[in-house]
Design a protein around this motif. Structure first.
Motif, short mmCIF file in Angstrom:
data_model
loop_
_atom_site.label_atom_id
_atom_site.label_comp_id
_atom_site.label_asym_id
_atom_site.label_seq_id
_atom_site.Cartn_x
_atom_site.Cartn_y
_atom_site.Cartn_z
N SER A 356 4.01 -5.74 10.28
CA SER A 356 2.80 -5.45 11.42
C SER A 356 2.96 -4.18 12.27
CB SER A 356 2.61 -6.69 12.36
OG SER A 356 3.56 -6.52 13.25
N ASP A 357 4.36 -3.68 12.20
CA ASP A 357 4.41 -2.53 12.88
C ASP A 357 4.42 -1.15 11.88
OD1 ASP A 357 5.61 -0.12 14.11
OD2 ASP A 357 8.38 -0.41 14.33
N PRO A 358 3.39 -0.07 12.23
CA PRO A 358 2.69 0.77 11.14
C PRO A 358 4.33 1.75 11.06
CG PRO A 358 1.46 0.56 13.34
CD PRO A 358 2.32 -0.81 13.33
N GLU A 359 5.35 2.29 11.98
CA GLU A 359 6.94 2.66 11.20
C GLU A 359 6.89 2.19 10.35
OE1 GLU A 359 7.65 5.36 12.45
OE2 GLU A 359 5.98 5.29 14.05
N GLN A 360 6.69 0.79 10.16
CA GLN A 360 7.98 -0.08 9.12
C GLN A 360 6.87 -0.78 7.87
OE1 GLN A 360 9.87 -3.69 10.51
NE2 GLN A 360 9.89 -2.40 12.39
N ARG A 361 5.26 0.45 7.07
CA ARG A 361 4.62 0.08 6.70
C ARG A 361 4.23 1.52 6.02
NH1 ARG A 361 0.46 -3.74 9.13
NH2 ARG A 361 -0.29 -1.94 9.94
N GLY A 362 3.54 1.43 4.74
CA GLY A 362 2.47 2.58 4.55
C GLY A 362 1.44 1.77 4.27
N CYS A 363 0.08 1.41 3.30
CA CYS A 363 -0.84 1.70 3.18
C CYS A 363 -1.29 0.18 2.86
CB CYS A 363 -1.99 2.21 2.52
SG CYS A 363 -1.63 3.06 0.68
N GLN A 364 -0.05 -0.35 2.00
CA GLN A 364 0.04 -1.60 1.82
C GLN A 364 -0.03 -2.82 2.38
OE1 GLN A 364 3.35 -1.78 -1.81
NE2 GLN A 364 3.17 -4.62 -0.97
N LEU A 365 -1.08 -3.92 2.12
CA LEU A 365 -0.64 -5.39 2.79
C LEU A 365 -0.10 -6.34 1.99
CD1 LEU A 365 -2.99 -5.06 6.08
CD2 LEU A 365 -0.78 -4.81 6.43
N SER A 366 0.70 -7.50 1.87
CA SER A 366 0.59 -7.91 1.62
C SER A 366 0.57 -9.29 2.10
CB SER A 366 2.19 -8.19 0.45
OG SER A 366 2.61 -7.10 0.06
N MET A 367 -0.42 -10.30 1.20
CA MET A 367 -0.89 -11.89 1.69
C MET A 367 0.18 -13.01 0.73
SD MET A 367 -4.84 -10.84 1.84
CE MET A 367 -4.79 -9.67 -0.05
N LEU A 368 0.60 -13.67 1.50
CA LEU A 368 0.94 -14.83 0.59
C LEU A 368 0.36 -15.81 1.20
CD1 LEU A 368 3.75 -16.44 -0.84
CD2 LEU A 368 4.52 -16.34 1.41
N PHE A 369 -0.27 -16.51 0.02
CA PHE A 369 -0.71 -17.72 -0.05
C PHE A 369 -0.56 -18.98 0.21
CE2 PHE A 369 -3.55 -14.41 -0.87
CZ PHE A 369 -5.18 -14.63 -0.40
N ALA A 370 -0.54 -19.93 0.94
CA ALA A 370 -0.28 -21.00 0.81
C ALA A 370 0.13 -21.84 -0.48
CB ALA A 370 -0.05 -22.02 2.20
#
Length: 419
Positions: A356-370
């Protein structure tokens, strides 16, 4: 994130004040039921710049008009085609112009660089990398150490997330480098992990590698054109990347290489020799004896694949006009808005495994579904959303600042909220 609002009017208002919004018109979008799709797959394959067809036609005309003389007389002479990218590439990766070259493809370049930088001797033979790296990187490391007679289970150190976590603690990487000490030959990490979207601190990792006498190299496939890079100032030894993701240069597009100038300008530093890497002044004398030209270009094997590079030329021109600083500012806000909206969803059971820290990611979000992950992905596709599915249960979405909008992000939220 608390300043965001979950409404279409709010998203459209953000687009109206976005100085990068007009760049969207420079790309072709796939169509769904008569409208542009909501395209969130730039981390896998970027959209086609509209200028590509024009530039491709120009090269075809030059080929028809000049034949072999196009190497010298084409509008962009083929003999020096790779040079047209150097300055623009250098801006994107934070390098000196002579430290970069567009050539080959990603894994070919990775192997060529490892043949230069992974030369185990005197007990220094280990490679450190992240666990769960892209398979091609894993295969490359395995075969490189086997080529030198080592067992991958001994020679490759993999840093994994702690139990119950999805991303890797920075301190675990730095501690592992220090612990490996003088047995460590090379640290080779992905700049951004393809699965989780975690961005690794390249500057700190490089410094830690150098502190124990190891080289530091990076696969920037998911980082180049996505996050701000300063490879020269960070003293990174080598790096490579593909151009078909965030750099929008077409499927199988030409790859890129960075080699720090202290190696590129050293004619005695080992690299495999090829005709196009030879000193240009003596290239056509057809003599024995490889004399490397200055910089990363000396790692070239063969002449530039011109038609493969046309899309690269078109896309880099767009990056040059948009500016990496402006793209990064929009990226943070756009991804932040997506995260804000996804966290409001209560009808689906998933976890965002990207930091969630913008310093530790680019523009990708990965969603892990249950559960129901594939069903949800297929529903998104049926509603005109192009995202990316990864086993076992992850949907990756990437709001790319060059062509995605805040309205795109909101519509993704609307579609997901209705499932």
């Amino acid at each position: 994130m608390s300043s965001f609002e979950a409404s279409l009017e709010y998203a459209q208002g953000l687009d109206q004040t976005d100085i990068l919004f007009p760049f969207r018109e420079r790309f072709h979008f796939p169509q769904h039921e008569g409208r542009d799709v909501y395209y969130f797959c730039g981390n896998s394959l970027g959209l086609q710049p509209k200028m590509v067809s024009y530039l491709m036609q120009k090269e075809l005309e030059d080929w028809a008009k000049h034949g072999v003389e196009g190497h010298f007389n084409a509008a962009m002479p083929w003999l020096s085609y790779h040079k047209f990218f150097a300055e623009r590439l250098a801006k994107i990766v934070g390098a000196v112009k002579d430290e970069v070259v567009a050539m080959n493809t990603l894994t070919v370049n990775l192997h060529l660089l490892l043949l230069s930088f992974y030369r185990p001797q005197n007990g220094r033979y280990k490679i450190l990398m992240e666990a769960g790296a892209f398979p091609s990187d894993q295969y490359a490391m395995e075969t490189q150490v086997r080529m030198h007679g080592f067992d991958p289970y001994d020679a490759i150190i993999e840093i994994a997330p702690r139990e119950g976590a999805h991303t890797i603690e920075e301190s675990d990487i730095l501690d592992a480098i220090a612990h490996a000490g003088d047995s460590l030959a090379v640290v080779i990490m992905g700049g951004v992990n393809y699965y989780t979207g975690q961005y690794f601190d390249i500057n700190k990792i490089t410094a830690a590698a150098h502190a124990v006498g190891a080289y530091a190299g990076f696969d920037l496939a998911h980082a180049v054109g996505n996050i701000p890079l300063h490879l020269h100032d960070w003293h990174v030894d080598f790096a490579c990347w593909c151009s078909y993701k965030y750099l929008n240069s077409g499927p199988g597009g030409v790859g890129g290489v960075y080699v720090h100038e202290k190696y590129g300008n050293d004619p005695y530093f080992f690299r495999l020799a090829g005709w196009w890497g030879n000193e240009e002044k003596t290239r056509f004398k057809m003599q024995k004896g490889f004399i490397p030209q200055k910089g990363a270009a000396s790692w070239q094997m063969s002449n530039a694949p011109v038609f493969n590079m046309v899309a690269h030329n078109a896309s880099l021109d767009i990056f040059d006009k948009a500016g990496m600083k402006e793209l990064q500012e929009k990226s943070r806000r756009l991804t932040g808005y997506l995260e804000f909206l996804l966290k409001k969803l209560t009808n689906l059971s998933f976890e965002i495994i990207t930091p969630s820290d913008p310093e530790q990611r680019g523009c990708q979000l990965s969603m892990l579904f249950a559960d129901r992950g594939r069903e949800i992905f297929d529903t998104l596709t049926a509603n005109g959303v192009i995202a990316d599915w990864r086993e076992p249960n992850v949907i990756r979405v990437a709001p790319v600042p060059l062509y995605n909008t805040f309205e795109d992000v909101y519509m993704l939220y609307e579609i997901m909220s209705s499932i």
